[in-house]
Design an enzyme around this catalytic site. Structure first.
Site, PDB file in Angstrom:
ATOM      1  N   HIS A 160      78.776  76.009  41.295  1.00 17.58           N
ATOM      2  CA  HIS A 160      79.997  76.295  40.552  1.00 17.58           C
ATOM      3  C   HIS A 160      81.009  76.709  41.620  1.00 17.58           C
ATOM      4  CE1 HIS A 160      82.756  77.247  37.517  1.00 17.58           C
ATOM      5  NE2 HIS A 160      82.192  78.266  36.941  1.00 17.58           N
ATOM      6  N   ARG A 166      81.982  69.535  33.858  1.00 13.20           N
ATOM      7  CA  ARG A 166      80.937  70.538  33.628  1.00 13.20           C
ATOM      8  C   ARG A 166      79.742  69.818  33.050  1.00 13.20           C
ATOM      9  NH1 ARG A 166      81.340  76.330  33.660  1.00 13.20           N
ATOM     10  NH2 ARG A 166      79.640  77.223  32.482  1.00 13.20           N
ATOM     11  N   ARG A 221      86.325  79.416  28.720  1.00 13.45           N
ATOM     12  CA  ARG A 221      86.993  80.183  29.756  1.00 13.45           C
ATOM     13  C   ARG A 221      87.289  79.320  30.984  1.00 13.45           C
ATOM     14  NH1 ARG A 221      85.902  85.249  30.121  1.00 13.45           N
ATOM     15  NH2 ARG A 221      84.052  84.756  28.888  1.00 13.45           N
ATOM     16  N   THR A 222      86.265  78.657  31.493  1.00 16.63           N
ATOM     17  CA  THR A 222      86.443  77.836  32.704  1.00 16.63           C
ATOM     18  C   THR A 222      87.384  76.673  32.419  1.00 16.63           C
ATOM     19  OG1 THR A 222      84.223  78.412  33.460  1.00 16.63           O
ATOM     20  CG2 THR A 222      85.230  76.479  34.449  1.00 16.63           C
ATOM     21  N   LYS A 238      73.244  56.218  22.609  1.00 17.40           N
ATOM     22  CA  LYS A 238      74.027  55.239  23.328  1.00 17.40           C
ATOM     23  C   LYS A 238      73.508  55.048  24.749  1.00 17.40           C
ATOM     24  CE  LYS A 238      78.306  55.359  20.666  1.00 17.40           C
ATOM     25  NZ  LYS A 238      79.762  55.445  20.715  1.00 17.40           N
TER      26      LYS A 238
END
Lengths: 312, 312, 312
Positions: free
Chosen positions: C139, C111, C60-61, C90
C-alpha cells in the site's frame, strides 16, 4: 448573500421565516439561472468538492444533490456504501469518519440510518454538513422543497389549507412539513389517515401551541373540496396487523381521477415520491398534479443551500 | 451536425445508412481530436450532465460512456445500484424514475435487465436516453462500435465477409450486428456454432429478405480462410445439457494461434469482450487481433453519440 | 519536474531517497497551493481522467485519491465494484480488464485483494497505475504519507526514533514504513507487540543488513519516553486463539491519555486509521496526536503523485 447564518443543515428546527425567505429567493434565482443559455452561476462552485456519504442508498436524493453541485460547477465524490466505514469489523466511529472526510471535501452530504447522526457529524466537521435523511429522524431538504413547492404555487404560504394523507405516524416528510408550517400564518392542516397511522400527539400539541388550526379526518372525500393542497404519502402494508385492513385502508386513500375532480380547480397535488399506487398514473396529466415539479424543486433548493453554504 | 435526426438511441433499428454515416464520421472526428494536444472538443459538453443509471453493474460499458462524457468536458452522475429504485419494497415504476431523473440530467444512459426498458424510458424522458443494454433485448452502441471497427479496418463495409462464431442463439451482439449489416451491399455472413446455439430463424429470414448471403457451418477451420473478419463470442457452459458436449464444443471453437494462421493476412479478429478462453492470450500479439482496438472504438462511438444528441 | 522517473507506483521498493525528496517537496507545494485563494494548480490536470478501480471497497482511500484528482481539476470514473469484472461467471483476467481500462483513463488507481495485482496491471497498462492496496501485499501511498508525516513533524527524518505498536505481523503499513525508513540515517525502531503478532524476521534481517537499529519490546510504557513517534495499529481479535489473551493484549497496548503523558513533549502519535479503541478519543486533543493530520497528508501525497505522473 447577507443574512444566511447557518454553517450546517441538519434539522428543520434551524430555519426561521427569514432564513426560509433567503433559501426560497436563492432557489428562485437558481431556477431562473438554469433557464438561461448563458448561465451566470454555472461556475459558482468551481474548485469546490462535495462528498456524498450515503450510508444507505437513495439514488433519487443523491442524484438531486449531485446534480445541484454539478449545475454550479463543483466536483463530486460519491459512495452509496459508506456503511463499510462503520462496519462491525472495522468499528470506526462516525466521529472519526467525519473528521477524515472533512479534509477531502468542502461540503458533506450525509444519509444515515441513525437519527441524529447528521447533527453529530456537524459537531465534528470543519466543513458544512447537510443532512440527506437520518433514519426516522429528519430530512430537512425534503421539508424545504415541500414548502418551496407551496410557495411556488400560491406565491404566499400564509393562509394555505393542506390535507396530509396516508401514513402520518411514520412519515418523516409530513412531520417536518407540519413543523415548518408553524412559521406561517392562518394555516389549516387536515390529517387524513387510517386509525393505525394517525399523526402523533407531539406534532398536534406543537401546532396548537403555535396557533395552527388542525383537524383529523378519516374520510378523504370530505376534505378534498376544502383544501388548497393534497399532500399524499404511501401507506405501508407492514403497518397493518390484518391484511384485510390494509386493502380496505389503501383503497380509501387512493387519489384517483374521480377523487381529483372533487378538488378545487386551483388546488395542487403533492407527493414526496416514490409512489406506489396511491396516485394512479391517470392523474399525472391533470394540471393539479405537481409531484414531478416538486421533485425538480429539490434541485433548486439544493443548489440554493450549496450556494449559500459555500459561496458566501 | 446536419441530419442527425434521433432524440434517443434505444435500438439498432433506428439507424439507416445515412445515420450510420453521420455517427461514423463524427466518431472519426472524435478519435482524431483525442490525438491532438490542443483538443478542440474538450469542452464541447461543458455544463451538461450525464446520468449513468445502471440497474445492473457493467463497469466496462459504464466507464466507456463516462469516459466519453468526461472527454467532452461534461459532468457525470453515476449508480450501479439503480435497481434499488424499482425494488419490490418501494415499487416505483421505471416511468416515475425516468420522469424524476430527466430533471437532474441532460442525458440518461440506462442499463436494465428488462428488454424494452430503454424504449419505455425514452417515451417519458424529456432528455435523450441511450440504451446501454437491456437484458436479452438490445445493446445498440455495441452494435455501432462493432460496425465502426469493420469500417475502420476495411474503410468500406460493402463487400465484407464475416464469420460469427460461438453462442449465436443467445448472443445479443451477433444478432444486432447481423441486423445492421443488412444496410450494406454484398455482405456474406457465416454462422459457426455448435448445434445447440445456432442463430435463430428470425434473423436468417430477415437476411434472406434483404438479399444478404449467409451460411451455417459447424467447422470453424473451413471458414477461417474465406472471411475478412472472425467475430468470436463466448460459449456458455450452461447452454449444454451434457458437460461432455460443452468440452467438445468449446474446444472446437477456440481460436488459437494455429487457427489464426489459417486466416487471410489482412483479415481481422473481433470479440465483444470479456473473453474467457475462446481466444488464448498468445493471439493478442498477432496484427489481426483487433478486440482491444474494438473496445476503444466504443469510446469514439459514445463520444459521437453524446455529441450528436446534446450539441446540435 | 526534473528527475521523477517512475511511470507507475506499485510498491515501496521503487522509491530511493531522491525520489522520496521529489515526492515530498511536491507534496509541500500541493499543501501550500491548497491554502491559497487563487490556486495555481487548480487546473493542473484539467482534461485528464482518473479511473478508480476498487475490487474491494475502501471509501477512505478512494476519496483521498479522488479528492486529490478533483483538487487538480481532473475528472473521475469510479467503481467500488470492480470485482464484477473478474467474476467467476465472466472470468475475465486482470490483464484484459487493464488493457481495456487504460483506453478510457489517463491514470488507473487500483485496489485489489490479490498481492502483486497492481504490478501485473502496470505491466500491461499504457497509462500510469497506482497501487491503492493489494491485499496483504503493498500500500505504497500509505507508506509515503506516513513518512511524509514524520518529515513534516521533524523536518529531517534522519535520526528519528519510532515505536511501532500493535499487530506487526499482519500490518501492511508497519512493514512498508520499516522498509522505507532504511533510506534514512540513524533511525531507531522499537517493535512493541504481543508475542502472537511480532514483526516477521524478513524485515528485521533487512533492517540489520541496512544498519538500522531495532529492538523488540512487549512493554509499551518502557518505550514511550524514548521515542519521537508512537505509531499505533489495531490489534485484531481473530489473531488470538484464547479470547482471554486478546483482552489482556489489547489492554496493554491501548494508548490512553495517562500513557501519552509518558511521551516526550515534542513526540507525535500516528495511526493509519481506522482506529477502534487502541487510542481513546480523549487523546485527540493532545497536541501530540497527529493521526487526522496524517490522513490529510494522504491528500497532499496523492496530489503530488498524480501531478508527477501526469503533468511531466
Amino acid at each position: 448573500m447577507s443574512a444566511f447564518s447557518l454553517n450546517h443543515v441538519y434539522e428543520s428546527q434551524q430555519f426561521d421565516r427569514s432564513l426560509l425567505d433567503i433559501v426560497f429567493s436563492t432557489a428562485d434565482e437558481m431556477k431562473a439561472d438554469l433557464q438561461t443559455r448563458d448561465r451566470q452561476h454555472a461556475d459558482a462552485l468551481k474548485g469546490k468538492i462535495m462528498a456524498s456519504l450515503f450510508y444507505e442508498p437513495s439514488t433519487r436524493t443523491r442524484f438531486s444533490f449531485e446534480s445541484a453541485m454539478a449545475r454550479l460547477g463543483g466536483a463530486i465524490l460519491t459512495t452509496e456504501n459508506a456503511k463499510e466505514f462503520s462496519s462491525a469489523a472495522k468499528g470506526e466511529s462516525l466521529y472519526d469518519s467525519t473528521h477524515v472526510m472533512c479534509g477531502y471535501a468542502d461540503v458533506i452530504v450525509m444519509r444515515h440510518s441513525e437519527p441524529g447522526s447528521a447533527k453529530t457529524a456537524a459537531e465534528v466537521s470543519t466543513v458544512p454538513v447537510i443532512n440527506a435523511g437520518d433514519g426516522s429522524g429528519q430530512h430537512p431538504t425534503q421539508a424545504l422543497l415541500d414548502l418551496y413547492t407551496l410557495k411556488d404555487s400560491f406565491s404566499n404560504i400564509d393562509g394555505v389549507s393542506i390535507a396530509m394523507v396516508g401514513d402520518l405516524k411514520y412519515g418523516r416528510t409530513v412531520r417536518s412539513l407540519s413543523y415548518l408550517l408553524t412559521k406561517y400564518d392562518k394555516i389549516k392542516i387536515y390529517y387524513v389517515s387510517p386509525d393505525v397511522c394517525r399523526m402523533d400527539d407531539d406534532i398536534k400539541t406543537y401546532l396548537t401551541q403555535n396557533q395552527i388550526e388542525w383537524a383529523e379526518e378519516d374520510d378523504l372525500t370530505k376534505v378534498l373540496p376544502l383544501v388548497d393542497c393534497v399532500y399524499m404519502t404511501r401507506i405501508q402494508k407492514e403497518r397493518f396487523h390484518d391484511p384485510e385492513d390494509y386493502v380496505h385502508a389503501a383503497g380509501k386513500y387512493i387519489l384517483d381521477l374521480k377523487k381529483v375532480q372533487m378538488m378545487k380547480a386551483d388546488a395542487i397535488i403533492m407527493h414526496p415520491l416514490p409512489r406506489v399506487d396511491e396516485i394512479p398514473q391517470e392523474v399525472d396529466q391533470d394540471p393539479r398534479a405537481r409531484y414531478f415539479e416538486q421533485a425538480l424543486n429539490g434541485l433548486y433548493i439544493r443548489m440554493a443551500l450549496l450556494k449559500l453554504l459555500l459561496d458566501q
